[in-house]
Design a protein around this motif. Structure first.
Motif, mmCIF file in Angstrom:
data_model
loop_
_atom_site.group_PDB
_atom_site.id
_atom_site.type_symbol
_atom_site.label_atom_id
_atom_site.label_comp_id
_atom_site.label_asym_id
_atom_site.label_seq_id
_atom_site.Cartn_x
_atom_site.Cartn_y
_atom_site.Cartn_z
ATOM 1 N N LYS A 97 42.472 44.397 34.557
ATOM 2 C CA LYS A 97 41.181 43.730 34.645
ATOM 3 C C LYS A 97 40.379 44.044 33.395
ATOM 4 O O LYS A 97 40.192 45.217 33.042
ATOM 5 N N GLN A 102 37.685 39.538 34.364
ATOM 6 C CA GLN A 102 38.858 38.661 34.402
ATOM 7 C C GLN A 102 40.121 39.481 34.644
ATOM 8 O O GLN A 102 40.364 40.487 33.974
ATOM 9 N N GLN A 125 50.833 33.744 38.727
ATOM 10 C CA GLN A 125 49.435 33.494 39.088
ATOM 11 C C GLN A 125 49.304 33.216 40.581
ATOM 12 O O GLN A 125 48.362 33.682 41.221
ATOM 13 N N GLU A 126 50.243 32.469 41.128
ATOM 14 C CA GLU A 126 50.224 32.185 42.570
ATOM 15 C C GLU A 126 50.391 33.479 43.368
ATOM 16 O O GLU A 126 49.728 33.678 44.385
ATOM 17 N N VAL A 128 49.500 36.513 42.492
ATOM 18 C CA VAL A 128 48.248 37.279 42.414
ATOM 19 C C VAL A 128 47.171 36.616 43.271
ATOM 20 O O VAL A 128 46.417 37.297 43.972
ATOM 21 N N LYS A 129 47.108 35.303 43.235
ATOM 22 C CA LYS A 129 46.127 34.573 44.050
ATOM 23 C C LYS A 129 46.347 34.864 45.524
ATOM 24 O O LYS A 129 45.398 35.134 46.266
ATOM 25 N N ARG A 130 47.614 34.830 45.965
ATOM 26 C CA ARG A 130 47.908 35.095 47.373
ATOM 27 C C ARG A 130 47.627 36.542 47.755
ATOM 28 O O ARG A 130 47.175 36.821 48.860
ATOM 29 N N GLY A 133 43.544 37.171 46.041
ATOM 30 C CA GLY A 133 42.530 36.143 46.208
ATOM 31 C C GLY A 133 41.735 35.846 44.942
ATOM 32 O O GLY A 133 40.617 35.353 45.023
ATOM 33 N N VAL A 134 42.324 36.148 43.783
ATOM 34 C CA VAL A 134 41.630 35.896 42.511
ATOM 35 C C VAL A 134 42.505 35.038 41.601
ATOM 36 O O VAL A 134 43.736 35.046 41.706
ATOM 37 N N ASP A 135 41.838 34.295 40.728
ATOM 38 C CA ASP A 135 42.545 33.536 39.705
ATOM 39 C C ASP A 135 42.766 34.456 38.509
ATOM 40 O O ASP A 135 41.810 35.040 37.996
ATOM 41 N N ALA A 136 44.003 34.603 38.096
ATOM 42 C CA ALA A 136 44.345 35.502 36.986
ATOM 43 C C ALA A 136 44.859 34.695 35.807
ATOM 44 O O ALA A 136 45.515 33.659 35.982
#
Length: 144
Positions: A97, A102, A125-126, A128-130, A133-136
Motif C-alpha cells: 500500500k 493505493q 486484481q480480481e 485482491v478485489k474479492r 474489497g479494494v481496487d488494486a
C-alpha cells in the motif's frame, strides 16, 4: 552479500540442496540492479501487505465455440454453450500500500517483459478485489 549468503545457505540446507555459488552470484547481480531503482524506492516507502500470497477463486466461463486452440491436444468440448466452472489460481509476488492509500500488486519478472501480462494482472486484481474489497493497481517489476 553476507546476509544473502546466510539466508541462501539456510534455504538450500532446509530444502536438501547443495549451495550453488553461480546462483548466488546471479542473485547478487539482480539485487544490486534492483536496489535503488524506482520500483525499490516505491516499495521501500510503502506498507507491505504480503509476499508470495497464494490465491484461488471460482469464476464462470462461457465457451463460444468448439474450435481447439491446439488440434494435437485431443481436448474435446461437448457442450460449447454451457457454463463451465473454472478455478483461477496463482501467487502474488508482493502486495503493498502506497502512502496515499493505493494498493499495488507487484509481479517480479526476471525475463523479458515485452509480452502482454494484462490477463495475469486482471486475474490478480480480481483476487485482491474479492479478498480485500479494494481496487488494486498491477505493476510489473523488471529485475533485469
Amino acid at each position: 552479500p553476507a546476509k544473502l549468503a546466510q539466508i541462501a545457505k539456510s534455504f538450500f540446507a532446509q530444502e536438501g540442496l547443495p549451495y550453488d555459488e553461480a546462483l548466488m552470484l546471479e542473485a547478487r547481480r539482480l539485487l544490486a540492479d534492483f536496489i535503488g531503482s524506482a520500483a525499490w524506492e516505491e516499495i521501500k516507502g510503502s506498507t507491505i501487505l504480503g509476499r508470495e500470497i497464494p490465491f484461488f477463486y471460482n469464476f464462470e466461463s462461457r465457451i463460444s465455440n468448439c474450435e481447439l486452440a491446439d488440434p494435437a491436444n485431443k481436448f474435446e468440448i461437448r457442450n460449447p454453450k454451457s457454463e463451465i466452472p473454472m478455478l483461477m489460481r496463482g501467487t502474488i509476488d508482493i502486495l503493498y500500500k502506497l502512502p496515499g492509500g493505493q494498493v499495488v500488486i507487484g509481479d517480479y519478472k526476471t525475463g523479458q517483459t515485452k509480452q502482454d501480462f494484462s490477463a495475469q494482472g486482471a486475474a490478480y486484481q480480481e483476487a485482491v478485489k474479492r479478498a480485500l474489497g479494494v481496487d488494486a493497481a498491477f505493476k510489473l517489476i523488471a529485475l533485469r
